[in-house]
Write a protein that holds these residues in place. Structure first.
Motif, PDB file in Angstrom:
ATOM      1  N   TRP A 137       0.917  -1.068   0.195  1.00 37.53           N
ATOM      2  CA  TRP A 137      -0.277  -0.394   0.356  1.00 37.53           C
ATOM      3  C   TRP A 137       0.732   1.596  -0.170  1.00 37.53           C
ATOM      4  CZ3 TRP A 137      -4.425  -0.578   4.408  1.00 37.53           C
ATOM      5  CH2 TRP A 137      -5.402  -1.302   3.743  1.00 37.53           C
ATOM      6  N   GLU A 138       0.729   2.495  -1.129  1.00 41.41           N
ATOM      7  CA  GLU A 138       1.364   3.747  -0.333  1.00 41.41           C
ATOM      8  C   GLU A 138       0.567   3.731   0.793  1.00 41.41           C
ATOM      9  OE1 GLU A 138      -0.723   2.527  -3.672  1.00 41.41           O
ATOM     10  OE2 GLU A 138       1.068   2.844  -5.205  1.00 41.41           O
ATOM     11  N   ARG A 139       1.400   5.007   0.872  1.00 41.07           N
ATOM     12  CA  ARG A 139       1.214   6.378   2.578  1.00 41.07           C
ATOM     13  C   ARG A 139       0.145   6.370   1.821  1.00 41.07           C
ATOM     14  NH1 ARG A 139       4.104   9.171   5.351  1.00 41.07           N
ATOM     15  NH2 ARG A 139       3.915  10.983   4.580  1.00 41.07           N
ATOM     16  N   GLU A 192      -0.205  10.136  -0.773  1.00 42.80           N
ATOM     17  CA  GLU A 192       0.689  10.606  -2.089  1.00 42.80           C
ATOM     18  C   GLU A 192      -0.168   9.701  -2.621  1.00 42.80           C
ATOM     19  OE1 GLU A 192       3.922   8.272  -0.884  1.00 42.80           O
ATOM     20  OE2 GLU A 192       4.868   9.313   0.304  1.00 42.80           O
ATOM     21  N   TYR A 193       0.243  10.028  -4.008  1.00 40.71           N
ATOM     22  CA  TYR A 193      -0.175   9.369  -5.320  1.00 40.71           C
ATOM     23  C   TYR A 193      -0.408   8.171  -5.169  1.00 40.71           C
ATOM     24  CZ  TYR A 193      -1.435   7.746 -10.206  1.00 40.71           C
ATOM     25  OH  TYR A 193      -1.586   7.795 -11.437  1.00 40.71           O
ATOM     26  N   GLN A 194      -1.598   7.588  -5.149  1.00 37.86           N
ATOM     27  CA  GLN A 194      -1.919   5.878  -5.207  1.00 37.86           C
ATOM     28  C   GLN A 194      -1.693   5.408  -6.813  1.00 37.86           C
ATOM     29  OE1 GLN A 194      -2.955   4.411  -2.188  1.00 37.86           O
ATOM     30  NE2 GLN A 194      -2.332   6.563  -1.671  1.00 37.86           N
ATOM     31  N   GLY A 248       0.588   2.260  -7.448  1.00 36.09           N
ATOM     32  CA  GLY A 248       0.282   1.013  -7.822  1.00 36.09           C
ATOM     33  C   GLY A 248      -1.102  -0.038  -7.272  1.00 36.09           C
ATOM     34  N   LYS A 249      -0.507  -0.581  -5.637  1.00 37.11           N
ATOM     35  CA  LYS A 249      -1.654  -1.567  -5.065  1.00 37.11           C
ATOM     36  C   LYS A 249      -1.902   0.068  -4.034  1.00 37.11           C
ATOM     37  CE  LYS A 249      -2.495  -5.271  -2.043  1.00 37.11           C
ATOM     38  NZ  LYS A 249      -2.188  -6.189  -1.008  1.00 37.11           N
ATOM     39  N   ARG A 250      -3.101   0.184  -4.637  1.00 36.51           N
ATOM     40  CA  ARG A 250      -3.949   1.500  -3.700  1.00 36.51           C
ATOM     41  C   ARG A 250      -3.914   1.544  -2.263  1.00 36.51           C
ATOM     42  NH1 ARG A 250      -5.502   5.454  -7.478  1.00 36.51           N
ATOM     43  NH2 ARG A 250      -4.824   4.926  -8.800  1.00 36.51           N
ATOM     44  N   ASN A 251      -3.955   2.589  -1.482  1.00 31.67           N
ATOM     45  CA  ASN A 251      -4.298   2.055   0.360  1.00 31.67           C
ATOM     46  C   ASN A 251      -6.075   2.658  -0.253  1.00 31.67           C
ATOM     47  OD1 ASN A 251      -5.108   3.321   2.418  1.00 31.67           O
ATOM     48  ND2 ASN A 251      -3.447   4.511   2.951  1.00 31.67           N
TER      49      ASN A 251
END
Length: 144
Positions: A13-15, A18-20, A22-25
């Protein structure tokens, strides 16, 4: 009552702020400044530093972020008019941005009230939003 176990974040998961890509949060976090700024409109820039302006009115400066990076801002009210002063860290333009509530219809009067409280004149204004054609740089043409 037993305390619920909360699992850690999923790997990859990205922070949240931040821009999402890849594997989205499932959460996308915005700063308090980003939420507050939506109720303001940018109307001018001022040449004195944010620290000096905030000190004059004894304001607290808060740190947030936006797309351009970290931002310092102070939000306050004078005579029932909501204002914000902000400065984006690393911005090559040293101006402090002046924001006025979208509910305020008379921007000129609001600017006069703010400048009076700050104890400075219109010569401190570096740019203006004239509403029709956008922003006008007053450093080279103070009559604009």
């Amino acid at each position: 009552m037993a305390e619920a176990e909360v699992p850690g974040s999923e790997s990859g998961w990205e922070r949240a702020p931040e821009y999402q890509g890849g594997k989205r949060n499932p959460a996308f976090q915005a700063s308090m400044w980003e939420y507050a700024a939506s109720s303001f409109r940018l109307v001018a820039g001022l040449s004195p530093s944010l620290d000096v302006l905030a000190a004059r009115l004894r304001l607290n400066i808060e740190r947030g972020w936006e797309d351009l990076g970290p931002v310092d801002a102070a939000m306050f009210r004078i005579q029932k008019i909501d204002f914000a002063l902000s400065r984006v860290e690393g911005n090559p333009c040293p101006d402090v941005f002046v924001w006025v509530s979208r509910a305020q219809s008379d921007v000129e009067a609001a600017l006069d009230i703010l400048l009076g409280a700050l104890g400075i004149g219109r010569e401190a204004i570096t740019f203006r939003n004239n509403g029709e054609s956008g922003f006008v740089d007053l450093r080279n043409d103070p009559q604009a």
